[in-house]
Design a protein around this motif. Structure first.
Motif, PDB file in Angstrom:
ATOM      1  N   TRP A  98      42.218  30.867  45.584  1.00 30.67           N
ATOM      2  CA  TRP A  98      40.893  30.460  45.101  1.00 30.67           C
ATOM      3  C   TRP A  98      40.398  29.254  45.893  1.00 30.67           C
ATOM      4  CZ3 TRP A  98      38.308  33.529  41.790  1.00 30.67           C
ATOM      5  CH2 TRP A  98      39.069  34.533  41.172  1.00 30.67           C
ATOM      6  N   THR A  99      39.204  29.390  46.474  1.00 32.73           N
ATOM      7  CA  THR A  99      38.665  28.372  47.381  1.00 32.73           C
ATOM      8  C   THR A  99      38.488  27.021  46.710  1.00 32.73           C
ATOM      9  OG1 THR A  99      37.450  30.140  48.504  1.00 32.73           O
ATOM     10  CG2 THR A  99      36.785  27.862  48.987  1.00 32.73           C
ATOM     11  N   SER A 134      39.728  25.102  43.819  1.00 28.69           N
ATOM     12  CA  SER A 134      40.716  24.997  42.742  1.00 28.69           C
ATOM     13  C   SER A 134      41.631  23.809  42.982  1.00 28.69           C
ATOM     14  CB  SER A 134      41.558  26.281  42.640  1.00 28.69           C
ATOM     15  OG  SER A 134      42.333  26.473  43.810  1.00 28.69           O
ATOM     16  N   HIS A 158      32.495  35.263  42.440  1.00 24.64           N
ATOM     17  CA  HIS A 158      33.726  34.915  41.744  1.00 24.64           C
ATOM     18  C   HIS A 158      34.758  34.253  42.658  1.00 24.64           C
ATOM     19  CE1 HIS A 158      32.111  36.716  38.292  1.00 24.64           C
ATOM     20  NE2 HIS A 158      32.405  37.979  38.564  1.00 24.64           N
ATOM     21  N   GLU A 159      34.744  34.628  43.935  1.00 26.94           N
ATOM     22  CA  GLU A 159      35.749  34.079  44.855  1.00 26.94           C
ATOM     23  C   GLU A 159      35.640  32.568  45.000  1.00 26.94           C
ATOM     24  OE1 GLU A 159      33.863  36.615  45.389  1.00 26.94           O
ATOM     25  OE2 GLU A 159      35.145  38.354  45.787  1.00 26.94           O
ATOM     26  N   HIS A 160      34.485  32.020  44.682  1.00 29.35           N
ATOM     27  CA  HIS A 160      34.264  30.580  44.829  1.00 29.35           C
ATOM     28  C   HIS A 160      34.076  29.893  43.479  1.00 29.35           C
ATOM     29  CE1 HIS A 160      33.902  31.020  49.194  1.00 29.35           C
ATOM     30  NE2 HIS A 160      33.185  32.096  48.954  1.00 29.35           N
ATOM     31  N   HIS A 161      34.526  30.520  42.435  1.00 34.28           N
ATOM     32  CA  HIS A 161      34.410  29.925  41.105  1.00 34.28           C
ATOM     33  C   HIS A 161      35.388  28.749  40.987  1.00 34.28           C
ATOM     34  CE1 HIS A 161      32.981  30.492  36.895  1.00 34.28           C
ATOM     35  NE2 HIS A 161      33.999  29.677  36.680  1.00 34.28           N
ATOM     36  N   ASN A 191      46.154  37.037  38.685  1.00 38.96           N
ATOM     37  CA  ASN A 191      44.907  37.024  39.428  1.00 38.96           C
ATOM     38  C   ASN A 191      43.917  38.027  38.840  1.00 38.96           C
ATOM     39  OD1 ASN A 191      43.644  35.658  41.631  1.00 38.96           O
ATOM     40  ND2 ASN A 191      43.689  37.565  42.788  1.00 38.96           N
ATOM     41  N   TYR A 214      40.124  37.327  37.225  1.00 43.72           N
ATOM     42  CA  TYR A 214      38.930  38.082  37.582  1.00 43.72           C
ATOM     43  C   TYR A 214      38.286  38.720  36.354  1.00 43.72           C
ATOM     44  CZ  TYR A 214      38.774  37.990  42.692  1.00 43.72           C
ATOM     45  OH  TYR A 214      38.619  37.598  43.996  1.00 43.72           O
TER      46      TYR A 214
END
Length: 209
Positions: free
Chosen positions: A28-29, A31, A96-99, A199, A203
């Motif tokens: 996760w970017t 986090s 979502h990838e950058h949440h 993971n 999601y």
């Protein structure tokens, strides 16, 4: 602006908490991780066993929860700021990838004063034999004396785990829009299998945000 997701990873000693948290963070970017083992009270504030000549590190009172709350606040704000900056830079808001996700790992999270902050709760379990096999291979500072595992570590793990199981039973008897939930995971499963499940759980949770 994205709402922060907070994931608690707790459970048995040597169950895989830190390993899972570190592996999830890599995926996760935006986090970060709080390791509550680094946020205990001063040693002179811990309960002392004069027979073992050792302090009790396995009860809720071991941890400085006020300090932990402050760390949660600081980390949360930093993650949200990073999320805003990236959203402005890339002109998006809901990928979502950058949440922003805050992972908190350590024993007794769900028995503590911060239990209510978690969106996802993951609790590792092990049988006593496997737990001891792993624990005796680990080096602790200060060194753990013989007898500590049997007198404190394992009995307190079972006590607090039972407390959580009772909490779930009580909650299930109530009518609630958001039922109290803990995901119990066997710590002897392959870490890649657990990582894949965790993971996917994140999601799924984000899809409902």
């Amino acid at each position: 602006m994205n709402k922060l997701l907070i994931v608690g990873i707790s459970g048995v000693t040597n169950g895989g908490k830190s390993t899972l948290a570190l592996k999830l963070k890599e995926l996760w970017t935006i986090s970060s991780i709080i390791h509550i083992d680094e946020l205990t009270k001063p040693m002179n504030k811990l309960k002392y066993d004069s027979i073992l000549d050792y302090h009790n590190w396995d009860e809720v009172e071991t941890y400085d929860w006020e300090r932990i709350k402050k760390e949660v606040t600081i980390s949360s704000q930093n993650l949200l700021n990073s999320s805003r900056q990236l959203a402005c830079l890339l002109n998006f808001y809901n990928l979502h990838e950058h949440h922003p996700i805050l992972f908190i790992e350590g024993i007794l999270l769900f028995n503590s004063p911060i239990d209510e902050i978690f969106d996802i709760r993951i609790f590792f379990t092990l049988d006593k034999e496997e737990c001891w096999k792993r624990r005796k291979e680990r080096v602790y500072e200060p060194p753990e004396p013989p007898g500590y595992f049997e007198k404190y570590c394992w009995p307190l793990y079972m006590f607090y785990k039972s407390e959580l199981e009772n909490k779930i039973k009580v909650d299930s008897s109530k009518s609630s829009n958001i039922p109290y939930n803990i995901n119990f995971i066997k710590g002897d499963k392959a870490i890649d299998e657990t990582l894949l499940w965790a993971n996917k759980e994140i999601y799924t949770h984000l899809l409902n945000y």
